[in-house]
Write a protein that holds these residues in place. Structure first.
Motif, PDB file in Angstrom:
ATOM      1  N   ARG A 187      -3.946 -23.375 -29.337  1.00  0.00           N
ATOM      2  CA  ARG A 187      -3.489 -22.720 -27.596  1.00  0.00           C
ATOM      3  C   ARG A 187      -4.632 -23.212 -26.581  1.00  0.00           C
ATOM      4  NH1 ARG A 187      -6.613 -17.463 -29.675  1.00  0.00           N
ATOM      5  NH2 ARG A 187      -8.022 -19.167 -30.106  1.00  0.00           N
ATOM      6  N   LEU A 188      -4.076 -22.950 -25.500  1.00  0.00           N
ATOM      7  CA  LEU A 188      -5.462 -23.449 -24.101  1.00  0.00           C
ATOM      8  C   LEU A 188      -5.856 -21.859 -23.160  1.00  0.00           C
ATOM      9  CD1 LEU A 188      -2.199 -25.378 -21.914  1.00  0.00           C
ATOM     10  CD2 LEU A 188      -4.360 -26.352 -23.718  1.00  0.00           C
ATOM     11  N   LYS A 189      -6.578 -22.176 -22.965  1.00  0.00           N
ATOM     12  CA  LYS A 189      -8.117 -21.463 -22.355  1.00  0.00           C
ATOM     13  C   LYS A 189      -7.497 -22.082 -20.664  1.00  0.00           C
ATOM     14  CE  LYS A 189     -11.791 -18.824 -22.709  1.00  0.00           C
ATOM     15  NZ  LYS A 189     -12.963 -18.639 -23.611  1.00  0.00           N
ATOM     16  N   PHE A 190      -6.872 -21.298 -20.221  1.00  0.00           N
ATOM     17  CA  PHE A 190      -6.851 -21.303 -18.272  1.00  0.00           C
ATOM     18  C   PHE A 190      -8.495 -20.349 -17.901  1.00  0.00           C
ATOM     19  CE2 PHE A 190      -2.786 -22.001 -20.368  1.00  0.00           C
ATOM     20  CZ  PHE A 190      -2.887 -23.085 -19.661  1.00  0.00           C
ATOM     21  N   HIS A 191      -9.544 -21.228 -17.295  1.00  0.00           N
ATOM     22  CA  HIS A 191      -9.933 -20.565 -16.339  1.00  0.00           C
ATOM     23  C   HIS A 191     -10.140 -20.647 -15.160  1.00  0.00           C
ATOM     24  CE1 HIS A 191     -13.224 -21.223 -19.952  1.00  0.00           C
ATOM     25  NE2 HIS A 191     -12.627 -21.863 -20.197  1.00  0.00           N
ATOM     26  N   LEU A 192      -9.585 -19.403 -14.138  1.00  0.00           N
ATOM     27  CA  LEU A 192      -9.898 -19.234 -12.690  1.00  0.00           C
ATOM     28  C   LEU A 192     -11.254 -19.056 -12.157  1.00  0.00           C
ATOM     29  CD1 LEU A 192      -7.775 -18.745 -10.445  1.00  0.00           C
ATOM     30  CD2 LEU A 192      -7.685 -16.197 -10.801  1.00  0.00           C
ATOM     31  N   TYR A 193     -11.504 -19.993 -11.210  1.00  0.00           N
ATOM     32  CA  TYR A 193     -12.694 -20.031 -10.390  1.00  0.00           C
ATOM     33  C   TYR A 193     -12.280 -19.894  -8.811  1.00  0.00           C
ATOM     34  CZ  TYR A 193     -14.951 -21.882 -14.077  1.00  0.00           C
ATOM     35  OH  TYR A 193     -15.513 -21.424 -15.530  1.00  0.00           O
ATOM     36  N   GLU A 194     -12.901 -18.653  -8.407  1.00  0.00           N
ATOM     37  CA  GLU A 194     -12.748 -19.295  -6.313  1.00  0.00           C
ATOM     38  C   GLU A 194     -13.775 -19.670  -6.143  1.00  0.00           C
ATOM     39  OE1 GLU A 194     -11.400 -15.541  -3.411  1.00  0.00           O
ATOM     40  OE2 GLU A 194     -12.314 -15.209  -5.150  1.00  0.00           O
ATOM     41  N   LEU A 195     -13.079 -20.485  -4.956  1.00  0.00           N
ATOM     42  CA  LEU A 195     -14.105 -21.115  -3.712  1.00  0.00           C
ATOM     43  C   LEU A 195     -14.430 -20.259  -2.838  1.00  0.00           C
ATOM     44  CD1 LEU A 195     -16.811 -23.857  -3.022  1.00  0.00           C
ATOM     45  CD2 LEU A 195     -13.251 -25.068  -3.284  1.00  0.00           C
ATOM     46  N   VAL A 196     -15.355 -19.968  -2.399  1.00  0.00           N
ATOM     47  CA  VAL A 196     -15.769 -18.810  -1.010  1.00  0.00           C
ATOM     48  C   VAL A 196     -17.017 -19.942   0.022  1.00  0.00           C
ATOM     49  CG1 VAL A 196     -15.841 -16.479  -0.267  1.00  0.00           C
ATOM     50  CG2 VAL A 196     -14.646 -16.689  -2.321  1.00  0.00           C
ATOM     51  N   ASP A 197     -16.565 -20.458   0.720  1.00  0.00           N
ATOM     52  CA  ASP A 197     -17.487 -21.102   1.490  1.00  0.00           C
ATOM     53  C   ASP A 197     -17.444 -22.348   1.169  1.00  0.00           C
ATOM     54  OD1 ASP A 197     -16.943 -19.625   4.015  1.00  0.00           O
ATOM     55  OD2 ASP A 197     -18.048 -18.553   3.510  1.00  0.00           O
ATOM     56  N   THR A 198     -19.130 -22.990   0.337  1.00  0.00           N
ATOM     57  CA  THR A 198     -19.518 -23.584  -0.754  1.00  0.00           C
ATOM     58  C   THR A 198     -20.590 -22.963  -2.235  1.00  0.00           C
ATOM     59  OG1 THR A 198     -21.955 -22.658   0.349  1.00  0.00           O
ATOM     60  CG2 THR A 198     -20.499 -24.649   0.953  1.00  0.00           C
ATOM     61  N   MET A 199     -19.953 -21.690  -2.236  1.00  0.00           N
ATOM     62  CA  MET A 199     -20.126 -21.213  -3.684  1.00  0.00           C
ATOM     63  C   MET A 199     -18.126 -20.912  -4.151  1.00  0.00           C
ATOM     64  SD  MET A 199     -22.811 -19.761  -3.069  1.00  0.00           S
ATOM     65  CE  MET A 199     -23.235 -19.053  -5.043  1.00  0.00           C
ATOM     66  N   VAL A 200     -19.123 -21.099  -5.986  1.00  0.00           N
ATOM     67  CA  VAL A 200     -17.772 -20.921  -6.620  1.00  0.00           C
ATOM     68  C   VAL A 200     -17.672 -19.505  -7.455  1.00  0.00           C
ATOM     69  CG1 VAL A 200     -16.946 -21.772  -8.475  1.00  0.00           C
ATOM     70  CG2 VAL A 200     -17.313 -23.490  -7.062  1.00  0.00           C
ATOM     71  N   TYR A 201     -16.980 -19.277  -7.930  1.00  0.00           N
ATOM     72  CA  TYR A 201     -17.029 -17.893  -8.623  1.00  0.00           C
ATOM     73  C   TYR A 201     -16.063 -17.997  -9.416  1.00  0.00           C
ATOM     74  CZ  TYR A 201     -19.439 -16.191  -4.406  1.00  0.00           C
ATOM     75  OH  TYR A 201     -20.512 -16.034  -3.242  1.00  0.00           O
ATOM     76  N   PHE A 202     -16.367 -17.829 -11.125  1.00  0.00           N
ATOM     77  CA  PHE A 202     -15.879 -17.638 -11.693  1.00  0.00           C
ATOM     78  C   PHE A 202     -14.871 -15.520 -11.643  1.00  0.00           C
ATOM     79  CE2 PHE A 202     -14.132 -15.402 -16.306  1.00  0.00           C
ATOM     80  CZ  PHE A 202     -14.132 -16.334 -16.803  1.00  0.00           C
ATOM     81  N   ARG A 203     -13.689 -15.756 -12.092  1.00  0.00           N
ATOM     82  CA  ARG A 203     -12.517 -14.782 -11.865  1.00  0.00           C
ATOM     83  C   ARG A 203     -11.904 -14.094 -13.115  1.00  0.00           C
ATOM     84  NH1 ARG A 203     -15.356 -12.598  -8.153  1.00  0.00           N
ATOM     85  NH2 ARG A 203     -15.379 -14.195  -6.267  1.00  0.00           N
ATOM     86  N   HIS A 204     -11.683 -15.362 -13.897  1.00  0.00           N
ATOM     87  CA  HIS A 204     -11.094 -14.358 -15.036  1.00  0.00           C
ATOM     88  C   HIS A 204     -10.689 -15.622 -15.614  1.00  0.00           C
ATOM     89  CE1 HIS A 204      -9.142 -11.599 -16.852  1.00  0.00           C
ATOM     90  NE2 HIS A 204      -7.724 -12.001 -17.261  1.00  0.00           N
ATOM     91  N   CYS A 205     -10.484 -15.258 -17.066  1.00  0.00           N
ATOM     92  CA  CYS A 205      -9.805 -16.675 -18.197  1.00  0.00           C
ATOM     93  C   CYS A 205      -8.928 -15.519 -18.877  1.00  0.00           C
ATOM     94  CB  CYS A 205     -10.395 -17.258 -18.962  1.00  0.00           C
ATOM     95  SG  CYS A 205     -11.977 -15.942 -19.741  1.00  0.00           S
ATOM     96  N   ILE A 206      -7.924 -16.744 -19.812  1.00  0.00           N
ATOM     97  CA  ILE A 206      -6.660 -16.258 -20.121  1.00  0.00           C
ATOM     98  C   ILE A 206      -6.358 -17.187 -21.045  1.00  0.00           C
ATOM     99  CG2 ILE A 206      -4.670 -16.923 -17.897  1.00  0.00           C
ATOM    100  CD1 ILE A 206      -3.030 -14.458 -18.897  1.00  0.00           C
ATOM    101  N   ILE A 207      -5.852 -16.757 -22.590  1.00  0.00           N
ATOM    102  CA  ILE A 207      -5.560 -17.888 -23.911  1.00  0.00           C
ATOM    103  C   ILE A 207      -4.277 -17.609 -23.641  1.00  0.00           C
ATOM    104  CG2 ILE A 207      -6.184 -17.955 -26.034  1.00  0.00           C
ATOM    105  CD1 ILE A 207      -8.662 -17.100 -25.647  1.00  0.00           C
ATOM    106  N   SER A 208      -3.328 -18.929 -23.697  1.00  0.00           N
ATOM    107  CA  SER A 208      -2.081 -18.854 -23.979  1.00  0.00           C
ATOM    108  C   SER A 208      -1.824 -18.982 -25.975  1.00  0.00           C
ATOM    109  CB  SER A 208      -1.594 -20.815 -24.256  1.00  0.00           C
ATOM    110  OG  SER A 208      -1.909 -21.225 -25.221  1.00  0.00           O
TER     111      SER A 208
END
Length: 123
Positions: free
Chosen positions: A61-82
């Motif tokens: 299975r693949l696990k996808f990790h979503l991040y958001e870049l805001v200015d110089t900060m990186v925030y983890f938002r969500h993950c989902i598994i195929s």
């Protein structure tokens, strides 16, 4: 978005083959968002991994990790598994199938992905 590989049933990420020497996942493991139209001509945000491959046969299975870049900060938002899928050895590979309509739509919009239309026969 970042992608990693999991076993069929476990939640632990797999980084190396059983002998521990090679990375099991190859290709681009990170994708930026692509603003494209789907097969219904609706705009959407899509993450595409056109050269991703797994080097060892099995069910994964693949696990996808979503991040958001805001200015110089990186925030983890969500993950989902195929859902689970099968990786075949070259000898057992049943052959290519035609590319999906979504893949063709993305390629028609200029995304650089391989699209298969004429599959011929496999010997």
């Amino acid at each position: 978005m970042y992608v990693c590989v999991l076993s069929e049933t476990g939640d632990e990420e797999i980084y190396h083959t059983k002998n521990g020497k090679n990375t099991i996942l190859s290709g681009s493991l990170v994708s930026s968002v692509n603003n494209l139209r789907d097969i219904n001509d609706q705009r959407g945000a899509f993450f595409v991994f056109p050269d991703l491959s797994i080097r060892l046969e099995g069910v994964y299975r693949l696990k996808f990790h979503l991040y958001e870049l805001v200015d110089t900060m990186v925030y983890f938002r969500h993950c989902i598994i195929s859902d689970p899928f099968t990786v075949y050895s070259p000898k057992r590979f049943p052959g290519m199938t035609e590319s999906t309509e979504l893949s063709k739509a993305f390629a028609n919009q200029g995304l650089k992905i391989r699209v298969r239309t004429d599959l011929g026969t496999r010997k």
